[in-house]
Design a protein around this motif. Sequence first.
Motif, PDB file in Angstrom:
ATOM      1  N   TYR A   4       0.917  -1.355  -0.036  1.00  0.00           N
ATOM      2  CA  TYR A   4      -0.043  -0.108  -0.022  1.00  0.00           C
ATOM      3  C   TYR A   4       0.688   1.346   0.083  1.00  0.00           C
ATOM      4  O   TYR A   4       0.498   2.436  -0.465  1.00  0.00           O
ATOM      5  N   PHE A  13      -9.573   5.182  -3.275  1.00  0.00           N
ATOM      6  CA  PHE A  13      -8.590   4.093  -3.108  1.00  0.00           C
ATOM      7  C   PHE A  13      -8.920   3.919  -1.645  1.00  0.00           C
ATOM      8  O   PHE A  13      -8.611   2.917  -0.922  1.00  0.00           O
ATOM      9  N   PHE A  26      -9.507   0.276   0.299  1.00  0.00           N
ATOM     10  CA  PHE A  26      -8.511  -0.134   1.315  1.00  0.00           C
ATOM     11  C   PHE A  26      -9.181  -0.379   2.424  1.00  0.00           C
ATOM     12  O   PHE A  26      -9.010  -1.475   3.250  1.00  0.00           O
ATOM     13  N   THR A  27      -9.701   0.771   3.100  1.00  0.00           N
ATOM     14  CA  THR A  27     -10.483   0.447   4.549  1.00  0.00           C
ATOM     15  C   THR A  27     -11.324  -0.588   4.556  1.00  0.00           C
ATOM     16  O   THR A  27     -11.575  -1.318   5.607  1.00  0.00           O
ATOM     17  N   ARG A  33     -11.240  -3.274   2.891  1.00  0.00           N
ATOM     18  CA  ARG A  33     -10.745  -4.387   2.758  1.00  0.00           C
ATOM     19  C   ARG A  33      -9.955  -4.868   4.384  1.00  0.00           C
ATOM     20  O   ARG A  33      -9.478  -6.330   4.614  1.00  0.00           O
ATOM     21  N   GLU A  52      -7.596  -8.125   3.514  1.00  0.00           N
ATOM     22  CA  GLU A  52      -6.334  -7.998   4.161  1.00  0.00           C
ATOM     23  C   GLU A  52      -6.397  -8.851   5.554  1.00  0.00           C
ATOM     24  O   GLU A  52      -7.489  -9.386   6.038  1.00  0.00           O
TER      25      GLU A  52
END
Length: 193
Positions: free
Chosen positions: A28, A83, A87-88, A90, A121
Amino acid sequence: MSDDIHKPPRPGHTRRTYLLDREFQLKYILLLAGIGAVSMGVFGGLAHRLHVSAVSSGVDGGASLLWLTGVGALGLAGVLGVFGLLFTHRVAGPVHVMSLYVAALAAGRYPRLRPLRKKDELKRFFDRFSEAVDRIRQREAEEAHALEAAVAALTPVATTPEARQALETLSALHTRKRQAVDNPTGSTFKSVA
């Protein structure tokens, strides 16, 4: 007098390891740096082109450059916002699911663990968490089996009221442990996918 006055102060702890999960963090960091670099490269190219065009035509391009900067900043904020949302999601999805599992464990029930989604993640952490839950469930099953054997062995010799009361307590404990192990919860957890 207290000995606390004479104790030396604890040294402050500083963290020196910044990449705790190298693969996760570098993925990331590089992706975010790449998005920023490409965005700034596109913006720089457009600004240079606008400047060259303004100089060659003899027009002051300051206002156009200001608008281009504003649009570039808003565009970069939008791209990084999308993005950030991906990301958050996941990361927050697995954290949310694990918090539901922890709540079930705190209530004395063992959740039926489902695997994480493909792009989630924290998979290594979730695997360790799942392994810990399985080990605790196995230990509870072994303790329930031992309690069952103890109740069976003590039932014929429990003649006093105190012994029968203790046997009822052991039997209730066995029942609670057996129910927790044999009836995992699972239908109450909503998917975060």
